[in-house]
Structures are given as C-alpha cells and as structure tokens.
Design a protein around this motif. Structure first.
Motif, PDB file in Angstrom:
ATOM      1  N   GLY A 295       0.812  -1.215   0.000  1.00  0.00           N
ATOM      2  CA  GLY A 295       0.000   0.000   0.000  1.00  0.00           C
ATOM      3  C   GLY A 295       0.841   1.259   0.000  1.00  0.00           C
ATOM      4  O   GLY A 295       1.969   1.290  -0.488  1.00  0.00           O
TER       5      GLY A 295
ATOM      6  N   THR B 143       3.100   4.410   1.453  1.00  0.00           N
ATOM      7  CA  THR B 143       4.146   4.647   2.453  1.00  0.00           C
ATOM      8  C   THR B 143       4.041   6.096   2.900  1.00  0.00           C
ATOM      9  O   THR B 143       4.164   7.018   2.087  1.00  0.00           O
TER      10      THR B 143
ATOM     11  N   LEU C 208      -5.991   4.630   7.763  1.00  0.00           N
ATOM     12  CA  LEU C 208      -5.044   3.786   7.021  1.00  0.00           C
ATOM     13  C   LEU C 208      -5.518   2.340   6.968  1.00  0.00           C
ATOM     14  O   LEU C 208      -6.363   1.907   7.759  1.00  0.00           O
ATOM     15  N   HIS C 209      -4.944   1.579   6.016  1.00  0.00           N
ATOM     16  CA  HIS C 209      -5.305   0.173   5.817  1.00  0.00           C
ATOM     17  C   HIS C 209      -4.148  -0.747   6.202  1.00  0.00           C
ATOM     18  O   HIS C 209      -3.012  -0.288   6.384  1.00  0.00           O
ATOM     19  N   ALA C 210      -4.435  -2.020   6.284  1.00  0.00           N
ATOM     20  CA  ALA C 210      -3.445  -2.990   6.742  1.00  0.00           C
ATOM     21  C   ALA C 210      -2.252  -3.110   5.805  1.00  0.00           C
ATOM     22  O   ALA C 210      -1.163  -3.512   6.231  1.00  0.00           O
ATOM     23  N   ASP C 211      -2.415  -2.783   4.520  1.00  0.00           N
ATOM     24  CA  ASP C 211      -1.287  -2.892   3.595  1.00  0.00           C
ATOM     25  C   ASP C 211      -0.488  -1.587   3.494  1.00  0.00           C
ATOM     26  O   ASP C 211       0.463  -1.494   2.719  1.00  0.00           O
ATOM     27  N   ASP C 212      -0.849  -0.576   4.278  1.00  0.00           N
ATOM     28  CA  ASP C 212      -0.091   0.672   4.305  1.00  0.00           C
ATOM     29  C   ASP C 212       1.077   0.560   5.289  1.00  0.00           C
ATOM     30  O   ASP C 212       1.023  -0.211   6.262  1.00  0.00           O
ATOM     31  N   THR C 213       2.113   1.357   5.057  1.00  0.00           N
ATOM     32  CA  THR C 213       3.282   1.389   5.932  1.00  0.00           C
ATOM     33  C   THR C 213       3.520   2.820   6.394  1.00  0.00           C
ATOM     34  O   THR C 213       3.546   3.749   5.583  1.00  0.00           O
TER      35      THR C 213
ATOM     36  N   CYS D 217      -2.495   4.969  13.924  1.00  0.00           N
ATOM     37  CA  CYS D 217      -2.077   4.385  12.645  1.00  0.00           C
ATOM     38  C   CYS D 217      -2.696   3.008  12.392  1.00  0.00           C
ATOM     39  O   CYS D 217      -2.727   2.536  11.243  1.00  0.00           O
ATOM     40  N   HIS D 218      -3.124   2.329  13.419  1.00  0.00           N
ATOM     41  CA  HIS D 218      -3.648   0.967  13.295  1.00  0.00           C
ATOM     42  C   HIS D 218      -4.803   0.926  12.278  1.00  0.00           C
ATOM     43  O   HIS D 218      -5.628   1.836  12.255  1.00  0.00           O
TER      44      HIS D 218
ATOM     45  N   ALA E 125      -2.355  -0.164  10.065  1.00  0.00           N
ATOM     46  CA  ALA E 125      -1.175  -0.103   9.220  1.00  0.00           C
ATOM     47  C   ALA E 125       0.057  -0.618   9.968  1.00  0.00           C
ATOM     48  O   ALA E 125       0.098  -0.623  11.203  1.00  0.00           O
ATOM     49  N   ARG E 126       1.047  -1.044   9.204  1.00  0.00           N
ATOM     50  CA  ARG E 126       2.340  -1.394   9.781  1.00  0.00           C
ATOM     51  C   ARG E 126       3.070  -0.097  10.139  1.00  0.00           C
ATOM     52  O   ARG E 126       3.082   0.855   9.364  1.00  0.00           O
TER      53      ARG E 126
END
Length: 421
Positions: A36, A38, A107-112, A173-174, A176-177
């Motif tokens: 996702g 960055t 944010l989504h789970a595939d975002d950093t 941020c959760h 997201a990584r």
C-alpha cells in the motif's frame, strides 16, 4: 599527541556528532516497501535530516510530514518539513501534531508508516488531551525544566497530558504497519522516553505522573490536575492490540557516539575510558565528582594511567536558582573547574550533541587549567557565576564557548575529561 588539548577535545566531540548523522544511520534500517501507501511522519531535532536521508534511499512513492526545531529544517522533495519551538512548545508544533494525526487516520493494513523520532520530539508534538490548553502545556513544561527532574520523569508527566504521545500516535495508525526509527537522546535508550514515546507502549501511569509532580513541588493548572487525578490521561500500554503491528529500530545511541570519540583518542595516543552513557544527576555535583577522579588520575595514576580521557554521556539536570543563561553542560564544566582549582594537565569539554545546551544556541564549552585565572583577570568570579546558573555567560566572556550550529542530530550530552602527563 600532536594536536593541542583543545583541538583533540573538539575533534572527539565532532566525531561523536558525526557518528549519529542520519545520512549514515538511516539507510541500513529502512523497511522493505509494502503493497500500500508509504507515509513518513516524525518529530525531533534530527527528524528533517532523517527525512532527507530516507528520501535519498527510497526509490518508490512516499509522502509525509515531519516537524523539527526552528533552524533545523533541510530541503526535502516528497516529505513536508515544518518547524516549531523547543524546549517550550508553541502553536506551530500544535498545528503540526494535529496534521500528523490527520495524515495517519483511516489507514489500511497494507499501508506502511515510517516514523522518524529523535530527541526534542516531546516539545515539538504538543497535542494536549481534551480540556488542556497549549498554555497549560507550556506552563507545565517550564516548571519541569526548572525543577531538577530527570528527562525520564519529565517525559512520564508529558505522556499523560498528550493526545499523541505514550503510544497514541501508533494507535491512530492501526491497522497499518508502523516502523519507528529512533535516534536516542535519553539515558538508558528507553523508547518510551525518546520524544515521550508516541509509537510505543507506556508502562507508567497517571499515578506515577502525579507522584513526580508532588516530588518536585510543581503547581499544576486545574485542568491538568483533573486529567491526572481522574485517570483520563492514561496512555496506551505495552501489549495493547493497537500496537501489534509496530516495530522499533534504534539507529543511533549515546554509546555509539562515545565509541566514535574513543577511536579518535586512541589514534592520538590517548587511552579512552568510557565511564557511562547514561549518567544523570545534578550537573554541578557530577562536575565535583569528576574533578575528584581526574585529580586521582593526575596525582596517583589511579584508576587510570596518564595520558587518558574519561568519556561519558547521559543527561544531567540543573535546579535553577539563579538568573543566569543556564546550560547543564557548562554548569558541569564550571563546577569541574572550581573543584580542580587550576590543576595542571587537566582539560575538558562538555556539550550537547544537538548543538543547543539549555536554551542557548551554544553546544557547550571547553575548560583549561588557566580558565579560572583568566576569569579572575577579567573581574569575573567563577563561584558567583555557578551560583547564578550562568555557565554560558562565564565561558562566553572567556571565548571558550563551543558553537556548532544545528547539528541535525541528537544523542544527548557529551563529556570528555582529558588528563595529560
């Protein structure tokens, strides 16, 4: 040793600063790009330089915002840099903190998220909890700075008054990584104490913060006291599910800086001894103690043989009683010099690796065996300067201040006491 004592001390200080430059530290610790977006966020005296180093090493798309101290911005192309006040926060820091929280919402789970954190971030991210004003935060900050509290104690209080520190930024941020890159400026390198830990869990409590306030007799604004006494200011704790995708990487520390300085000493034929990277306590008390050790080395070759240099880091405190220009490193040096009484063969340098000792744009100073004599010759009484917390005024009058300008990094205080034959 071919260099003069002063030249050697300055060279060691410069090596300590250079070891923590983001251009060296950032590239080896960058995460792999995710699927996702960055987003880069951050705060601290080194954050702009960290962002610049990241941009140069990152081939893919990214965007973001970091906040640094006035005068510490460097040009970036994809990451916005804003400046704010340190050590007492201002509206610019509050605005930046609000914008950072907006950037990481939804944010989504595939975002950093790459979070760049260095010393000074506490003051640069002053986002108060509901009911607390910026003026309240400024009042508490000033009181803490003058109280003699350690940096860990100060940050414990700050974490429980903030809507962004104490893990709250990471929770926002959760899912997201989150990868946090830290440059440590605190004794012990505890992540929750660096910029008051916006992306890490905080084991301390509101009760701990109140105990610190009582210990130092700090008068709290009513809204601040309500937040702490009600428990409404409780921070995000270790193990909280919102922190499950957070990773922390320590990229520069005071120990690394001291080892870099030690290498310079060895090259000059002077044996280095690192006494500790996390020394705390009253600056003037540490100065007296170090003077006693230096005298023992000079007169008896114990516990170290000459020539040697004793290196240390950490963050001392100054309990402000006078009206002088302050500075914990220059207060240490002034107390050291008074205790040494002009003892031949002993020289010293103490400075903050961020280039700012206290609230002055001066990193620190150098001390020589003739320092007291030269001061008396100018009509300056060193004991009076120490009593007035006026280390900067004292060394400035002698032309012995060390001025680096913004170093764009921060791994806390640096002290070197050089004992020659």
């Amino acid at each position: 040793m071919q260099a003069s004592p002063r030249e050697l001390l300055v060279k060691m200080f410069e090596a300590a600063i250079e070891s923590a430059q983001p251009g060296h530290c950032i590239p080896p610790h960058l995460p792999a790009p995710g699927a996702g977006r960055t987003i880069v966020i951050g705060a601290g005296k080194a954050s702009a330089a960290m962002a610049q180093a990241l941009e140069k090493s990152w081939a893919g798309p990214l965007s973001g915002l970091v906040v640094t101290r006035y005068g510490y911005a460097v040009p970036c192309e994809r990451i916005e840099i804003v400046e704010a006040a340190h050590p007492v926060p201002d509206q610019a820091g509050l605005d930046a903190a609000q914008r950072i929280m907006s950037l990481v919402s939804g944010l989504h789970a595939d975002d950093t998220v790459i979070c760049l954190i260095s010393g000074g971030g506490s003051s640069l991210l002053p986002l108060p909890l509901e009911g607390i004003t910026l003026e309240d935060k400024q009042h508490v900050n000033r009181a803490l700075l003058a109280s003699g509290a350690t940096i860990g104690e100060m940050n414990t209080v700050r974490r429980h008054l903030s809507a962004i520190k104490g893990g709250r930024l990471a929770a926002a941020c959760h899912p997201a990584r989150v990868v946090t890159l830290l440059i440590s400026d605190v004794p012990g390198d505890q992540p929750c104490d660096i910029a008051s830990g916006p992306t890490v869990g905080d084991p301390s409590t509101c009760a701990d913060a109140l105990a610190i306030v009582r210990r130092y007799g700090i008068a709290l604004p009513p809204a601040v006291r309500e937040v702490l006494e009600s428990g409404r200011g409780e921070s995000v704790k270790p193990g909280d599910p919102s922190l499950s995708r957070c990773e922390t990487r320590m990229i520069a520390t005071p120990q690394m800086a001291l080892e870099a300085a030690a290498a310079v000493a060895r090259e000059a034929g002077v044996t280095p001894y690192i006494l500790g990277n996390a020394i705390e306590g009253e600056a003037r008390d540490l100065g007296k103690a170090m003077a006693g050790i230096a005298r023992q080395v000079a007169e008896y070759g114990q516990p170290f043989a000459k020539p040697c240099v004793m290196l240390s880091g950490g963050e001392t405190t100054v309990t402000v009683r006078g009206q002088g220009r302050g500075g914990r490193n220059v207060e240490f040096l002034l107390a050291l010099g008074l205790s040494l009484e002009g003892r031949a063969g002993i020289h010293a340098l103490a400075g903050d690796t961020d280039g700012v000792d206290g609230q002055e744009e001066i990193a620190g100073a150098v001390l020589a065996p003739d320092t007291l004599e030269r001061a008396w010759g100018l009509g300056i009484k060193p004991a009076d300067s120490l009593q007035d917390n006026d280390g900067h005024g004292f060394f400035g009058a002698l032309g012995d201040s060390v001025v680096t300008g913004p170093t764009l990094t921060n791994v806390n205080d640096f002290r070197a006491v050089l004992v020659l034959e």
